[in-house]
Design an enzyme around this catalytic site. Sequence first.
Site, PDB file in Angstrom:
ATOM      1  N   ARG A  37       0.819  -1.226   0.000  1.00  0.00           N
ATOM      2  CA  ARG A  37       0.000   0.000   0.000  1.00  0.00           C
ATOM      3  C   ARG A  37       0.851   1.273   0.000  1.00  0.00           C
ATOM      4  NH1 ARG A  37      -2.603  -3.543  -1.188  1.00  0.00           N
ATOM      5  NH2 ARG A  37      -4.463  -4.376  -0.223  1.00  0.00           N
ATOM      6  N   SER A  80     -10.621  -0.291   3.864  1.00  0.00           N
ATOM      7  CA  SER A  80      -9.796  -0.637   5.024  1.00  0.00           C
ATOM      8  C   SER A  80      -9.200   0.648   5.609  1.00  0.00           C
ATOM      9  CB  SER A  80      -8.654  -1.566   4.609  1.00  0.00           C
ATOM     10  OG  SER A  80      -9.199  -2.802   4.235  1.00  0.00           O
ATOM     11  N   GLU A 110      -4.370   3.650   6.653  1.00  0.00           N
ATOM     12  CA  GLU A 110      -4.246   3.411   5.205  1.00  0.00           C
ATOM     13  C   GLU A 110      -5.018   4.513   4.476  1.00  0.00           C
ATOM     14  OE1 GLU A 110      -4.893  -0.599   3.784  1.00  0.00           O
ATOM     15  OE2 GLU A 110      -5.769   0.132   1.909  1.00  0.00           O
TER      16      GLU A 110
HETATM   17  C1  LIG Z   1     -15.667  -0.633  -0.198  1.00  0.00           C
HETATM   18  C2  LIG Z   1     -14.184  -0.429  -0.442  1.00  0.00           C
HETATM   19  C3  LIG Z   1     -13.378  -1.518  -0.688  1.00  0.00           C
HETATM   20  C4  LIG Z   1     -12.006  -1.344  -0.900  1.00  0.00           C
HETATM   21  N1  LIG Z   1     -11.230  -2.450  -1.151  1.00  0.00           N
HETATM   22  C5  LIG Z   1      -9.903  -2.286  -1.417  1.00  0.00           C
HETATM   23  C6  LIG Z   1      -9.071  -3.407  -1.718  1.00  0.00           C
HETATM   24  O1  LIG Z   1      -9.500  -4.536  -1.758  1.00  0.00           O
HETATM   25  N2  LIG Z   1      -7.758  -3.176  -1.985  1.00  0.00           N
HETATM   26  C7  LIG Z   1      -7.223  -1.935  -1.971  1.00  0.00           C
HETATM   27  O2  LIG Z   1      -6.018  -1.778  -2.233  1.00  0.00           O
HETATM   28  N3  LIG Z   1      -7.980  -0.854  -1.674  1.00  0.00           N
HETATM   29  C8  LIG Z   1      -9.306  -0.996  -1.406  1.00  0.00           C
HETATM   30  N4  LIG Z   1     -10.066   0.105  -1.114  1.00  0.00           N
HETATM   31  C9  LIG Z   1      -9.432   1.437  -1.024  1.00  0.00           C
HETATM   32  C10 LIG Z   1      -9.401   2.234  -2.336  1.00  0.00           C
HETATM   33  O3  LIG Z   1     -10.407   1.800  -3.224  1.00  0.00           O
HETATM   34  C11 LIG Z   1      -8.032   2.136  -3.003  1.00  0.00           C
HETATM   35  O4  LIG Z   1      -7.016   2.662  -2.185  1.00  0.00           O
HETATM   36  C12 LIG Z   1      -8.004   2.884  -4.357  1.00  0.00           C
HETATM   37  O5  LIG Z   1      -6.810   2.560  -5.027  1.00  0.00           O
HETATM   38  C13 LIG Z   1      -8.116   4.394  -4.193  1.00  0.00           C
HETATM   39  O6  LIG Z   1      -8.348   4.953  -5.463  1.00  0.00           O
HETATM   40  P1  LIG Z   1      -9.110   6.345  -5.627  1.00  0.00           P
HETATM   41  O7  LIG Z   1      -9.145   6.693  -7.066  1.00  0.00           O
HETATM   42  O8  LIG Z   1     -10.435   6.284  -4.952  1.00  0.00           O
HETATM   43  O9  LIG Z   1      -8.125   7.313  -4.873  1.00  0.00           O
HETATM   44  P2  LIG Z   1      -8.456   8.410  -3.765  1.00  0.00           P
HETATM   45  O10 LIG Z   1      -9.127   7.762  -2.607  1.00  0.00           O
HETATM   46  O11 LIG Z   1      -9.157   9.562  -4.371  1.00  0.00           O
HETATM   47  O12 LIG Z   1      -6.974   8.853  -3.355  1.00  0.00           O
HETATM   48  C14 LIG Z   1      -6.145   7.956  -2.668  1.00  0.00           C
HETATM   49  C15 LIG Z   1      -4.696   8.435  -2.818  1.00  0.00           C
HETATM   50  O13 LIG Z   1      -4.317   8.294  -4.181  1.00  0.00           O
HETATM   51  C16 LIG Z   1      -3.821   9.535  -4.668  1.00  0.00           C
HETATM   52  N5  LIG Z   1      -4.175   9.628  -6.099  1.00  0.00           N
HETATM   53  C17 LIG Z   1      -5.384   9.467  -6.681  1.00  0.00           C
HETATM   54  N6  LIG Z   1      -5.289   9.627  -8.009  1.00  0.00           N
HETATM   55  C18 LIG Z   1      -3.983   9.899  -8.268  1.00  0.00           C
HETATM   56  C19 LIG Z   1      -3.246  10.179  -9.460  1.00  0.00           C
HETATM   57  N7  LIG Z   1      -3.813  10.238 -10.661  1.00  0.00           N
HETATM   58  N8  LIG Z   1      -1.905  10.406  -9.337  1.00  0.00           N
HETATM   59  C20 LIG Z   1      -1.294  10.374  -8.131  1.00  0.00           C
HETATM   60  N9  LIG Z   1      -1.934  10.136  -6.977  1.00  0.00           N
HETATM   61  C21 LIG Z   1      -3.277   9.890  -7.048  1.00  0.00           C
HETATM   62  C22 LIG Z   1      -4.498  10.612  -3.827  1.00  0.00           C
HETATM   63  O14 LIG Z   1      -3.724  11.783  -3.818  1.00  0.00           O
HETATM   64  C23 LIG Z   1      -4.514   9.915  -2.463  1.00  0.00           C
HETATM   65  O15 LIG Z   1      -3.264  10.057  -1.836  1.00  0.00           O
HETATM   66  C24 LIG Z   1     -11.437  -0.046  -0.877  1.00  0.00           C
HETATM   67  C25 LIG Z   1     -12.274   1.063  -0.660  1.00  0.00           C
HETATM   68  C26 LIG Z   1     -13.626   0.882  -0.438  1.00  0.00           C
HETATM   69  C27 LIG Z   1     -14.488   2.086  -0.199  1.00  0.00           C
END
Ligand SMILES: Cc1cc2nc3c(=O)[nH]c(=O)nc-3n(C[C@H](O)[C@H](O)[C@H](O)COP(=O)(O)OP(=O)(O)OC[C@H]3O[C@@H](n4cnc5c(N)ncnc54)[C@H](O)[C@@H]3O)c2cc1C
Length: 306
Positions: A179, A228, A298
């Site tokens: 992560r 998480s 996280e």
């Molecule tokens: C119901 C649920 C289930 C989930 N299950 C999992 C799982 O199984 N495994 C897992 O790993 N995660 C899981 N997650 C967490 C989440 O989905 C992941 O961390 C996902 O990768 C975040 O992506 P996002 O686009 O929503 O990023 P955001 O939540 O918007 O941002 C997260 C981070 O990424 C950065 N970021 C976003 N886009 C960019 C970009 N283009 N360039 C640089 N940095 C960027 C942001 O600055 C921030 O630091 C879950 C979340 C939920 C709500």
Amino acid sequence: MNGGRLVAQLTANLPELRGRLAAEAPLKEYTWFRVGGPAEVLYSPADEADLAYFLKHLPADIPVTNIGLGSNLLVRDGGIEGVVIRLGRGFGEIKIEEGGRLRAGTAVPDVKVARAAADAGISGLSFYRGIPGSVGGALRMNGGAHGKETCEALVEARAVDRHGNIHVLPVADLHYSYRHCGAPEDFIFTEALFQGEPGDPAKILAEMDEIAAYREEVQPIKSRTGGSTFKNPPGHKSWQLIDAAGCRGLSVGDAKVSEMHCNFLINEGNATAADIETLGETVRARVKQTSGVELEWEIKRLGIPA
Ligand SMILES: Cc1cc2nc3c(=O)[nH]c(=O)nc-3n(C[C@H](O)[C@H](O)[C@H](O)COP(=O)(O)OP(=O)(O)OC[C@H]3O[C@@H](n4cnc5c(N)ncnc54)[C@H](O)[C@@H]3O)c2cc1C
């Protein structure tokens, strides 16, 4: 915050800008928790060149924050100062390339990557079926599930830095761990190239259905949550430590530790970001007290308190 003034200043100084600027833009609607204050300015770049132009000409003292689909974010109630960048349509393409490769813009939802790979007979990307974020979020978080992480499927990524320079980074240069991505914090990813293996579309789709069914059974995926909350500490599962500390179902205001999966915090309706953060910190303190283990967030917490 004075978003109106900042938008006027940026509009005057960046005549070639093609993307959209909005002052005091509510961020609640862009996060899964549905909490948090506004962005002083929200910028939606038209494409990578527009983003690079913007960053090159943005005064150095204006802070920049990048968000994806907000599935791993807690935006605090006072909002985010400076410019928040959210990538949209100009970063939404998926291309299938020779040799089992898939190229995706970073605004593409992970689920769409899984589907496009399945349709093209590319296996190895079905784990994205269960992650509700964007490709950009997966690159930054090294998103992973069902035994596979982003860094294992990635060939290279493109990114724009705070000065507007474009970089192409092979996966080794991103220094990934659990992560965590070791790329500089200011890098905004714009595109990813993934490598899969040949596979049977029907089998891949069946695997994806299994992943979706499993998720529905064990995670509160229809709730307002950030997934998480804490990373699993080496040798432990966070949910077990939280359960052992008696925190399952614990609440602060409308923020609650999920009964279904106690490493998930939930907004039951009218929680504030402060309620959610206080609940998370309470859980951390209780886990430390009962097990001696310090949980690490996280979920990314951004912005300022109310
Ligand atoms: C119901 C649920 C289930 C989930 N299950 C999992 C799982 O199984 N495994 C897992 O790993 N995660 C899981 N997650 C967490 C989440 O989905 C992941 O961390 C996902 O990768 C975040 O992506 P996002 O686009 O929503 O990023 P955001 O939540 O918007 O941002 C997260 C981070 O990424 C950065 N970021 C976003 N886009 C960019 C970009 N283009 N360039 C640089 N940095 C960027 C942001 O600055 C921030 O630091 C879950 C979340 C939920 C709500």
